[in-house]
Design a protein around this motif. Sequence first.
Motif, PDB file in Angstrom:
ATOM      1  N   GLN A   1      16.167  -3.480  -4.258  1.00 58.85           N
ATOM      2  CA  GLN A   1      16.224  -4.077  -5.600  1.00 58.85           C
ATOM      3  C   GLN A   1      15.612  -5.473  -5.554  1.00 58.85           C
ATOM      4  O   GLN A   1      15.721  -6.170  -4.539  1.00 58.85           O
ATOM      5  N   PRO A   2      14.940  -5.952  -6.613  1.00 63.22           N
ATOM      6  CA  PRO A   2      14.754  -5.197  -7.838  1.00 63.22           C
ATOM      7  C   PRO A   2      13.522  -4.315  -7.774  1.00 63.22           C
ATOM      8  O   PRO A   2      12.495  -4.719  -7.239  1.00 63.22           O
ATOM      9  N   ALA A   3      13.647  -3.092  -8.284  1.00 62.65           N
ATOM     10  CA  ALA A   3      12.496  -2.209  -8.462  1.00 62.65           C
ATOM     11  C   ALA A   3      12.400  -1.953  -9.948  1.00 62.65           C
ATOM     12  O   ALA A   3      12.887  -0.937 -10.455  1.00 62.65           O
ATOM     13  N   THR A   4      11.838  -2.891 -10.676  1.00 65.77           N
ATOM     14  CA  THR A   4      11.807  -2.811 -12.141  1.00 65.77           C
ATOM     15  C   THR A   4      10.487  -2.262 -12.612  1.00 65.77           C
ATOM     16  O   THR A   4       9.422  -2.510 -12.017  1.00 65.77           O
TER      17      THR A   4
ATOM     18  N   LEU B   1       7.574   8.650 -16.872  1.00 59.87           N
ATOM     19  CA  LEU B   1       6.958   8.124 -15.648  1.00 59.87           C
ATOM     20  C   LEU B   1       7.647   6.827 -15.201  1.00 59.87           C
ATOM     21  O   LEU B   1       7.909   6.634 -14.002  1.00 59.87           O
ATOM     22  N   MET B   2       7.941   5.965 -16.123  1.00 53.27           N
ATOM     23  CA  MET B   2       8.580   4.696 -15.781  1.00 53.27           C
ATOM     24  C   MET B   2       9.958   4.917 -15.157  1.00 53.27           C
ATOM     25  O   MET B   2      10.312   4.281 -14.154  1.00 53.27           O
ATOM     26  N   LYS B   3      10.742   5.819 -15.716  1.00 53.65           N
ATOM     27  CA  LYS B   3      12.070   6.096 -15.169  1.00 53.65           C
ATOM     28  C   LYS B   3      11.988   6.791 -13.816  1.00 53.65           C
ATOM     29  O   LYS B   3      12.716   6.436 -12.878  1.00 53.65           O
ATOM     30  N   GLU B   4      11.109   7.788 -13.701  1.00 54.80           N
ATOM     31  CA  GLU B   4      11.025   8.575 -12.469  1.00 54.80           C
ATOM     32  C   GLU B   4      10.437   7.776 -11.320  1.00 54.80           C
ATOM     33  O   GLU B   4      10.854   7.933 -10.167  1.00 54.80           O
ATOM     34  N   ILE B   5       9.457   6.911 -11.606  1.00 56.05           N
ATOM     35  CA  ILE B   5       8.857   6.105 -10.535  1.00 56.05           C
ATOM     36  C   ILE B   5       9.869   5.110  -9.990  1.00 56.05           C
ATOM     37  O   ILE B   5       9.928   4.847  -8.785  1.00 56.05           O
ATOM     38  N   ARG B   6      10.666   4.556 -10.846  1.00 58.90           N
ATOM     39  CA  ARG B   6      11.713   3.636 -10.374  1.00 58.90           C
ATOM     40  C   ARG B   6      12.658   4.358  -9.422  1.00 58.90           C
ATOM     41  O   ARG B   6      13.006   3.835  -8.360  1.00 58.90           O
ATOM     42  N   SER B   7      13.045   5.575  -9.775  1.00 58.18           N
ATOM     43  CA  SER B   7      13.933   6.346  -8.899  1.00 58.18           C
ATOM     44  C   SER B   7      13.246   6.684  -7.583  1.00 58.18           C
ATOM     45  O   SER B   7      13.865   6.601  -6.506  1.00 58.18           O
ATOM     46  N   LYS B   8      11.952   7.041  -7.633  1.00 59.21           N
ATOM     47  CA  LYS B   8      11.220   7.373  -6.409  1.00 59.21           C
ATOM     48  C   LYS B   8      11.117   6.167  -5.473  1.00 59.21           C
ATOM     49  O   LYS B   8      11.236   6.302  -4.247  1.00 59.21           O
ATOM     50  N   LEU B   9      10.893   4.996  -6.042  1.00 57.08           N
ATOM     51  CA  LEU B   9      10.790   3.803  -5.214  1.00 57.08           C
ATOM     52  C   LEU B   9      12.121   3.469  -4.543  1.00 57.08           C
ATOM     53  O   LEU B   9      12.166   3.097  -3.364  1.00 57.08           O
ATOM     54  N   LEU B  10      13.195   3.619  -5.279  1.00 57.39           N
ATOM     55  CA  LEU B  10      14.512   3.352  -4.690  1.00 57.39           C
ATOM     56  C   LEU B  10      14.830   4.369  -3.607  1.00 57.39           C
ATOM     57  O   LEU B  10      15.396   4.017  -2.553  1.00 57.39           O
ATOM     58  N   GLU B  11      14.456   5.634  -3.835  1.00 56.94           N
ATOM     59  CA  GLU B  11      14.687   6.654  -2.821  1.00 56.94           C
ATOM     60  C   GLU B  11      13.841   6.403  -1.569  1.00 56.94           C
ATOM     61  O   GLU B  11      14.243   6.747  -0.450  1.00 56.94           O
ATOM     62  N   ALA B  12      12.650   5.803  -1.746  1.00 55.96           N
ATOM     63  CA  ALA B  12      11.761   5.536  -0.605  1.00 55.96           C
ATOM     64  C   ALA B  12      12.197   4.304   0.174  1.00 55.96           C
ATOM     65  O   ALA B  12      11.545   3.966   1.184  1.00 55.96           O
TER      66      ALA B  12
ATOM     67  N   ASP C   1       0.815  -1.209   0.000  1.00 55.53           N
ATOM     68  CA  ASP C   1       0.000   0.000   0.000  1.00 55.53           C
ATOM     69  C   ASP C   1       0.853   1.265   0.000  1.00 55.53           C
ATOM     70  O   ASP C   1       0.493   2.270  -0.629  1.00 55.53           O
ATOM     71  N   ARG C   2       1.978   1.230   0.683  1.00 56.00           N
ATOM     72  CA  ARG C   2       2.840   2.421   0.722  1.00 56.00           C
ATOM     73  C   ARG C   2       3.392   2.735  -0.664  1.00 56.00           C
ATOM     74  O   ARG C   2       3.451   3.882  -1.085  1.00 56.00           O
ATOM     75  N   ALA C   3       3.779   1.684  -1.379  1.00 58.07           N
ATOM     76  CA  ALA C   3       4.276   1.882  -2.745  1.00 58.07           C
ATOM     77  C   ALA C   3       3.149   2.373  -3.660  1.00 58.07           C
ATOM     78  O   ALA C   3       3.365   3.242  -4.518  1.00 58.07           O
ATOM     79  N   ILE C   4       1.947   1.823  -3.477  1.00 55.46           N
ATOM     80  CA  ILE C   4       0.808   2.248  -4.293  1.00 55.46           C
ATOM     81  C   ILE C   4       0.506   3.719  -4.080  1.00 55.46           C
ATOM     82  O   ILE C   4       0.296   4.485  -5.042  1.00 55.46           O
ATOM     83  N   ASP C   5       0.487   4.162  -2.802  1.00 62.91           N
ATOM     84  CA  ASP C   5       0.224   5.570  -2.505  1.00 62.91           C
ATOM     85  C   ASP C   5       1.304   6.466  -3.098  1.00 62.91           C
ATOM     86  O   ASP C   5       1.015   7.532  -3.652  1.00 62.91           O
ATOM     87  N   LEU C   6       2.541   6.040  -2.988  1.00 60.33           N
ATOM     88  CA  LEU C   6       3.648   6.833  -3.512  1.00 60.33           C
ATOM     89  C   LEU C   6       3.529   6.986  -5.029  1.00 60.33           C
ATOM     90  O   LEU C   6       3.685   8.081  -5.579  1.00 60.33           O
ATOM     91  N   ILE C   7       3.255   5.874  -5.709  1.00 64.09           N
ATOM     92  CA  ILE C   7       3.189   5.901  -7.171  1.00 64.09           C
ATOM     93  C   ILE C   7       2.013   6.731  -7.663  1.00 64.09           C
ATOM     94  O   ILE C   7       2.150   7.592  -8.539  1.00 64.09           O
ATOM     95  N   ILE C   8       0.808   6.496  -7.092  1.00 61.92           N
ATOM     96  CA  ILE C   8      -0.382   7.184  -7.598  1.00 61.92           C
ATOM     97  C   ILE C   8      -0.320   8.676  -7.318  1.00 61.92           C
ATOM     98  O   ILE C   8      -0.757   9.504  -8.128  1.00 61.92           O
ATOM     99  N   ASN C   9       0.246   9.068  -6.153  1.00 66.84           N
ATOM    100  CA  ASN C   9       0.392  10.493  -5.850  1.00 66.84           C
ATOM    101  C   ASN C   9       1.357  11.163  -6.821  1.00 66.84           C
ATOM    102  O   ASN C   9       1.124  12.305  -7.253  1.00 66.84           O
TER     103      ASN C   9
END
Length: 275
Positions: A270-273, A255-266, A195-203
């Motif tokens: 790995q893997p965050a593909t 979006l694909m590149k930036e979301i991957r970076s946001k997930l790694l920063e959060a 859920d935390r990843a979902i909230d981060l991505i959708i926001n």
Amino acid sequence: MVHDLQRVLSDYWEQFLYLAPKLLIALVVVSLTIFIANRISTVVGRRLQRQSHDALLAEFLTRLSKWVLLLAGVLLAMQVIGMSGVVTGLVAGAGLSAFIVGFALKDIAENFLAGVVLAFNRPFRIHDTVQIKDLLGHVEALNLRTTLIKTFDGKHIYLPNAMVLREPLVNFTRDGYIRQDFLVSLDYSPDPNPDRAIDLIINYVNSKKDVASTEEHVNYITLEKSTGTTADLRVYFWTFSEDYRRQVLELKSDLMKEIRSKLLEAGFAQPATVQ
């Protein structure tokens, strides 16, 4: 023999003198017809362009009106010359002529009629992005026989109107909005709750200015697959489809590149593909 030749030439000369005024008048009629057809088609085209929201239909009707006027002028010139019998025969035998010409020039007639249907049915407008079979590109023009498509790599392809009418056609820009999606695969560690990843991505998706977010166009995420260590999230987002190649495809790539970076920063390991 010489006398006979002189007599024949004299007869031909008399016939020429008899027909010369009519030929001159017929030439004037044809010239005036060409001039008037060009002028009227230009005026009609301008009015249609101003009053119609469909430039494709306006252009097609302009060309059609020009050819109708030219045909009428040719028939009138034939009447002036004295070929009224031929004109009457053409009109009277229109059904038979249409059958013969239609059979001999089946493809041309089929493509012309398909062009008429496309002009009035309007499955696309100028500069719409469409896909016909494996061909993807912008609509450049609708001619009497062909539809001109410009592919994203700069190729101009002339498709027969009958093929465009017959084959399934996908219009990417007609609605003004288009939905895209991509897959995010992430490791459950250190947080086993997606859920935390979902909230981060959708926001983050909703914060992008080129992403549409209205009552009818809602962005969302679904959990597509879950294992003991990973979760696959499918991200659905809406955007504006006016420029499919750059606005849609480049936005999806960003979006694909930036979301991957946001997930790694959060802190998602790995893997965050994203694919």
